[in-house]
Scaffold this motif. Structure first.
Motif, mmCIF file in Angstrom:
data_model
loop_
_atom_site.group_PDB
_atom_site.id
_atom_site.type_symbol
_atom_site.label_atom_id
_atom_site.label_comp_id
_atom_site.label_asym_id
_atom_site.label_seq_id
_atom_site.Cartn_x
_atom_site.Cartn_y
_atom_site.Cartn_z
ATOM 1 N N GLY A 106 0.796 -1.210 0.000
ATOM 2 C CA GLY A 106 0.000 0.000 0.000
ATOM 3 C C GLY A 106 0.830 1.262 0.000
ATOM 4 N N THR A 107 0.131 2.395 0.108
ATOM 5 C CA THR A 107 0.773 3.707 0.176
ATOM 6 C C THR A 107 0.687 4.223 1.603
ATOM 7 N N PHE A 108 1.840 4.505 2.201
ATOM 8 C CA PHE A 108 1.901 4.977 3.575
ATOM 9 C C PHE A 108 1.993 6.502 3.567
ATOM 10 N N TYR A 109 0.952 7.152 4.065
ATOM 11 C CA TYR A 109 0.896 8.612 4.110
ATOM 12 C C TYR A 109 1.103 9.084 5.539
ATOM 13 N N LYS A 110 2.047 10.005 5.745
ATOM 14 C CA LYS A 110 2.305 10.574 7.064
ATOM 15 C C LYS A 110 2.083 12.086 7.033
ATOM 16 N N ASP A 111 1.357 12.595 8.032
ATOM 17 C CA ASP A 111 1.183 14.035 8.212
ATOM 18 C C ASP A 111 1.788 14.382 9.564
ATOM 19 N N VAL A 112 2.990 14.976 9.574
ATOM 20 C CA VAL A 112 3.680 15.237 10.833
ATOM 21 C C VAL A 112 3.075 16.418 11.591
ATOM 22 N N LYS A 113 2.268 17.242 10.909
ATOM 23 C CA LYS A 113 1.608 18.345 11.606
ATOM 24 C C LYS A 113 0.483 17.823 12.481
ATOM 25 N N SER A 114 -0.358 16.965 11.926
ATOM 26 C CA SER A 114 -1.460 16.389 12.693
ATOM 27 C C SER A 114 -1.036 15.122 13.430
ATOM 28 N N LYS A 115 0.215 14.679 13.174
ATOM 29 C CA LYS A 115 0.764 13.470 13.794
ATOM 30 C C LYS A 115 -0.132 12.260 13.553
ATOM 31 N N SER A 116 -0.521 12.101 12.306
ATOM 32 C CA SER A 116 -1.396 10.990 11.925
ATOM 33 C C SER A 116 -0.868 10.313 10.668
ATOM 34 N N TYR A 117 -1.353 9.116 10.427
ATOM 35 C CA TYR A 117 -0.968 8.409 9.208
ATOM 36 C C TYR A 117 -2.159 7.651 8.641
ATOM 37 N N THR A 118 -2.073 7.397 7.347
ATOM 38 C CA THR A 118 -3.088 6.637 6.627
ATOM 39 C C THR A 118 -2.369 5.674 5.700
ATOM 40 N N VAL A 119 -2.737 4.402 5.749
ATOM 41 C CA VAL A 119 -2.118 3.419 4.864
ATOM 42 C C VAL A 119 -3.166 2.430 4.387
ATOM 43 N N ASP A 120 -3.189 2.200 3.080
ATOM 44 C CA ASP A 120 -4.110 1.214 2.523
ATOM 45 C C ASP A 120 -3.393 -0.129 2.447
ATOM 46 N N LYS A 121 -4.047 -1.161 2.983
ATOM 47 C CA LYS A 121 -3.452 -2.488 3.036
ATOM 48 C C LYS A 121 -4.417 -3.526 2.483
ATOM 49 N N GLU A 122 -3.840 -4.525 1.843
ATOM 50 C CA GLU A 122 -4.639 -5.657 1.372
ATOM 51 C C GLU A 122 -4.232 -6.885 2.172
ATOM 52 N N PHE A 123 -5.218 -7.528 2.777
ATOM 53 C CA PHE A 123 -4.937 -8.705 3.592
ATOM 54 C C PHE A 123 -5.972 -9.783 3.299
ATOM 55 N N MET A 124 -5.479 -10.937 2.850
ATOM 56 C CA MET A 124 -6.334 -12.084 2.550
ATOM 57 C C MET A 124 -7.472 -11.710 1.597
ATOM 58 N N GLY A 125 -7.130 -10.901 0.594
ATOM 59 C CA GLY A 125 -8.109 -10.541 -0.426
ATOM 60 C C GLY A 125 -9.029 -9.395 -0.061
ATOM 61 N N LYS A 126 -8.850 -8.786 1.120
ATOM 62 C CA LYS A 126 -9.699 -7.679 1.541
ATOM 63 C C LYS A 126 -8.869 -6.408 1.655
ATOM 64 N N GLU A 127 -9.506 -5.272 1.321
ATOM 65 C CA GLU A 127 -8.807 -3.990 1.372
ATOM 66 C C GLU A 127 -9.193 -3.222 2.635
ATOM 67 N N PHE A 128 -8.167 -2.720 3.329
ATOM 68 C CA PHE A 128 -8.370 -1.944 4.547
ATOM 69 C C PHE A 128 -7.691 -0.589 4.407
ATOM 70 N N LEU A 129 -8.258 0.406 5.091
ATOM 71 C CA LEU A 129 -7.650 1.737 5.147
ATOM 72 C C LEU A 129 -7.384 2.038 6.616
ATOM 73 N N VAL A 130 -6.139 1.840 7.017
ATOM 74 C CA VAL A 130 -5.756 2.038 8.418
ATOM 75 C C VAL A 130 -5.462 3.516 8.647
ATOM 76 N N ILE A 131 -6.203 4.126 9.581
ATOM 77 C CA ILE A 131 -6.005 5.531 9.937
ATOM 78 C C ILE A 131 -5.768 5.603 11.438
ATOM 79 N N ASP A 132 -4.638 6.198 11.833
ATOM 80 C CA ASP A 132 -4.313 6.231 13.256
ATOM 81 C C ASP A 132 -3.274 7.321 13.526
#
Length: 296
Positions: A106-132
């Motif tokens: 996936g694509t790992f996006y980091k925003d150091v101002k808001s101290k957050s990240y977003t990454v799209d992951k594929e696991f066992m045929g399913k797509e997830f968008l992890v935001i934390d």
């Protein structure tokens, strides 16, 4: 006086505009020490030394990757460079399996101002968008220095909790540990592939950063140092920058992905761990012979 005032305003505006337009690109080569498969031989007698060598060589190639980091003053995107398999090269299914269990692709996006990240992951045929939130890394700045690609770099270290969903964190067990966990059934010793490895609780991270590129960015989820991180090492995985381009003519749009089911890192990890445990139990029933590809 008015001319001086206007000149100062113009210089300030140009500086702000330059910071706004600033963008860079860094290429990283990632290499992870491939695990040894010697421990599989007692319970899987069909695996010959030649087969072990072939498996280890394929694993080594799959653990060598190239990533591109595009960054500006406040955000970045980090993504693996896509490569086509050579004609006749096998192991595509295993590569998909490895990416799945390593949470890659996936694509790992980091925003150091808001101290957050977003990454799209594929696991066992399913797509997830992890935001934390970005992990808080209490870096210890060291005095040791070295040069990487012509940049003066400084050393920093931190101890962090190992991710239980990152295959790269698995460590081969010592022979003593294996003996303690041997399972005996009807006088026979059965050894499972996963029984040869363990997950450490913590790992020591060593980073090398350069203040000559004043952004607190780096590969993967590493950040928070007074300069771009050009090298990361955790003992088994080394991520080394091989090229840096600043303020190229063609700009890259730095924004997070929007595809996949939105989920927190904790919930995503729990989902992966559950599937890994299910796979582990399924694989335990396959005594003898080489283990099937994960994810099948």
């Amino acid at each position: 006086m008015k001319k001086i005032y206007y000149l100062l305003v113009l210089l300030a505006f140009c500086e702000v505009q330059a910071q706004k337009d600033f963008q860079g690109m860094a290429v990283y080569e990632s290499k992870t020490q491939a695990p040894k498969f010697d421990g599989m031989r007692p319970g899987n007698r069909d695996i010959t030394p030649e087969m072990q060598k072939t498996m280890e060589e394929r694993m080594k190639k799959m653990l060598e990757k190239t990533f591109i980091l595009n960054f500006d003053k406040s955000a970045s995107i980090y993504k693996e460079e896509e490569k086509l398999d050579a004609p006749g090269q096998q192991g595509g299914g295993m590569r998909i399996m490895m990416n799945s269990f390593m949470g890659g692709g996936g694509t790992f996006y980091k925003d150091v101002k808001s101290k957050s990240y977003t990454v799209d992951k594929e696991f066992m045929g399913k797509e997830f968008l992890v935001i934390d939130s970005l992990p808080k890394l209490n870096w210890k700045l060291e005095s040791e220095t070295k040069q990487i690609g012509g940049y003066n770099c400084y050393k920093a270290t931190v101890i962090k909790e190992a991710s239980k969903t990152d295959f790269r964190n698995f460590r081969p067990k010592s022979n003593d540990d294996k003996k303690d966990e041997v399972k005996k059934t009807s006088g026979e010793t059965k050894t499972n592939f996963e029984d040869n490895f363990e997950m450490p609780k913590e790992i020591l991270i060593t980073a090398w950063y350069t203040p000559e590129i004043p952004v607190n960015q780096g590969p993967e989820n590493y950040w928070g140092l007074p300069g771009l991180i050009l090298e990361i090492n955790d003992g088994r995985t080394t991520i080394l920058c091989s090229k840096v381009v600043l303020n190229a003519k063609d700009k890259v749009e730095i924004k997070p992905s929007k595809k996949g089911k939105v989920i927190s890192q904790k919930d995503y990890d729990e989902t992966v761990i559950k599937k890994m445990e299910e796979f582990r139990e399924m694989n335990r029933g396959r005594a003898g012979g080489p283990p099937p590809p994960m994810g099948r």
